[in-house]
Design a protein around this motif. Structure first.
Motif, PDB file in Angstrom:
ATOM      1  N   GLU A  33      60.782 -11.896 -20.230  1.00 37.37           N
ATOM      2  CA  GLU A  33      62.015 -11.992 -19.457  1.00 37.37           C
ATOM      3  C   GLU A  33      63.187 -11.330 -20.192  1.00 37.37           C
ATOM      4  OE1 GLU A  33      64.543 -15.364 -16.975  1.00 37.37           O
ATOM      5  OE2 GLU A  33      62.742 -15.927 -18.084  1.00 37.37           O
ATOM      6  N   TRP A  41      58.255 -10.538 -13.560  1.00 41.57           N
ATOM      7  CA  TRP A  41      58.047  -9.944 -14.889  1.00 41.57           C
ATOM      8  C   TRP A  41      56.803 -10.510 -15.551  1.00 41.57           C
ATOM      9  CZ3 TRP A  41      60.627  -5.811 -14.725  1.00 41.57           C
ATOM     10  CH2 TRP A  41      61.842  -5.755 -14.033  1.00 41.57           C
ATOM     11  N   SER A  73      59.441 -12.173 -25.631  1.00 38.72           N
ATOM     12  CA  SER A  73      59.844 -12.689 -24.330  1.00 38.72           C
ATOM     13  C   SER A  73      59.838 -11.599 -23.250  1.00 38.72           C
ATOM     14  CB  SER A  73      61.252 -13.293 -24.421  1.00 38.72           C
ATOM     15  OG  SER A  73      61.764 -13.574 -23.133  1.00 38.72           O
ATOM     16  N   SER A  76      63.383 -12.654 -10.246  1.00 41.01           N
ATOM     17  CA  SER A  76      62.515 -13.786 -10.540  1.00 41.01           C
ATOM     18  C   SER A  76      61.695 -13.552 -11.806  1.00 41.01           C
ATOM     19  CB  SER A  76      61.559 -14.035  -9.368  1.00 41.01           C
ATOM     20  OG  SER A  76      60.570 -14.981  -9.719  1.00 41.01           O
ATOM     21  N   PRO A  77      61.655 -14.511 -12.721  1.00 38.35           N
ATOM     22  CA  PRO A  77      60.811 -14.391 -13.917  1.00 38.35           C
ATOM     23  C   PRO A  77      59.335 -14.224 -13.566  1.00 38.35           C
ATOM     24  CG  PRO A  77      62.379 -16.196 -14.176  1.00 38.35           C
ATOM     25  CD  PRO A  77      62.458 -15.753 -12.740  1.00 38.35           C
TER      26      PRO A  77
END
Length: 207
Positions: A20, A122, A18, A118-119
């Motif tokens: 995030e 990334w 992941s 904000s994702p």
């Protein structure tokens, strides 16, 4: 002496899977948060006009060594213009180099203006890393030969970008940015470059 109230449990599998979750761990470790984002956002318009020259410097450095210059004999996915076949015919004004410089200017501006809560930010940094491994990452990519750049050279270029950006900030006049603000911005640049570096290395290093 520093004290530790508690120890966080970090899932290594989730770190790998992941972006995030990985970003949350990295930013926590580096103490990169809203204050650092604000420093980057504040300095962005002050160095914006210098970014093309910074990018020119980075590509000139890549042309100093055959192993970094020869990468540009391979066609970038998304570029369909003329491409020299010999290293000696490749110049900093070649069509593909101009194409690459546009992308790098966009990257430099984005890391200074991004919303790091904000994702999407990334996800972008992760795509920048993976696109150099030959894996398709952006929608505009076609079925041309993949771009593969050694991690060593990606890391070296990031280090040079960090140094040049920091120098540009320190050279701003005190009327533009106070010394405490310069120090904060230089520190924030260092951290964000290391964050980007990690989003390169995760696609090269099996850990």
């Amino acid at each position: 002496m520093a004290t530790i109230d508690s120890t966080q449990e970090i899932d290594p599998d989730l770190l790998r899977a992941s972006p995030e979750f990985r970003a949350a761990y990295l930013t926590d470790f580096l103490n990169f948060g809203r204050e650092q984002q604000d420093s980057l956002n504040k300095v962005a318009p002050l160095v914006n006009d210098k970014i093309p020259a910074i990018v020119d410097d980075l590509y000139a450095k890549l042309f100093e060594f055959d192993i970094t210059k020869q990468v540009f004999l391979e066609r970038n996915q998304g570029f369909d213009g003329p491409l020299p076949s010999r290293l000696e015919d490749l110049t900093l004004d070649s069509a593909q180099l101009k194409y690459r410089k546009v992308f790098m200017c966009s990257w430099a501006r984005r890391i200074l203006t991004a919303d790091y809560s904000s994702p999407k930010t990334w996800a972008y940094l992760d795509k920048v890393g993976i696109m150099h491994t030959g894996v398709k990452s952006f929608k505009h990519r076609t079925n041309t030969k993949p771009l593969i750049v050694p991690y060593r050279d990606c890391a070296l270029l990031l280090a040079r970008a960090e140094s040049i950006l920091q120098t540009a900030i320190l050279n701003l006049s005190d009327d533009q940015l106070s010394m405490p603000e310069k120090i904060a911005a230089v520190s924030a640049v260092s951290k964000v470059i290391w964050l980007q570096n990690d989003f390169f290395s995760r696609h090269y290093i099996n850990e």
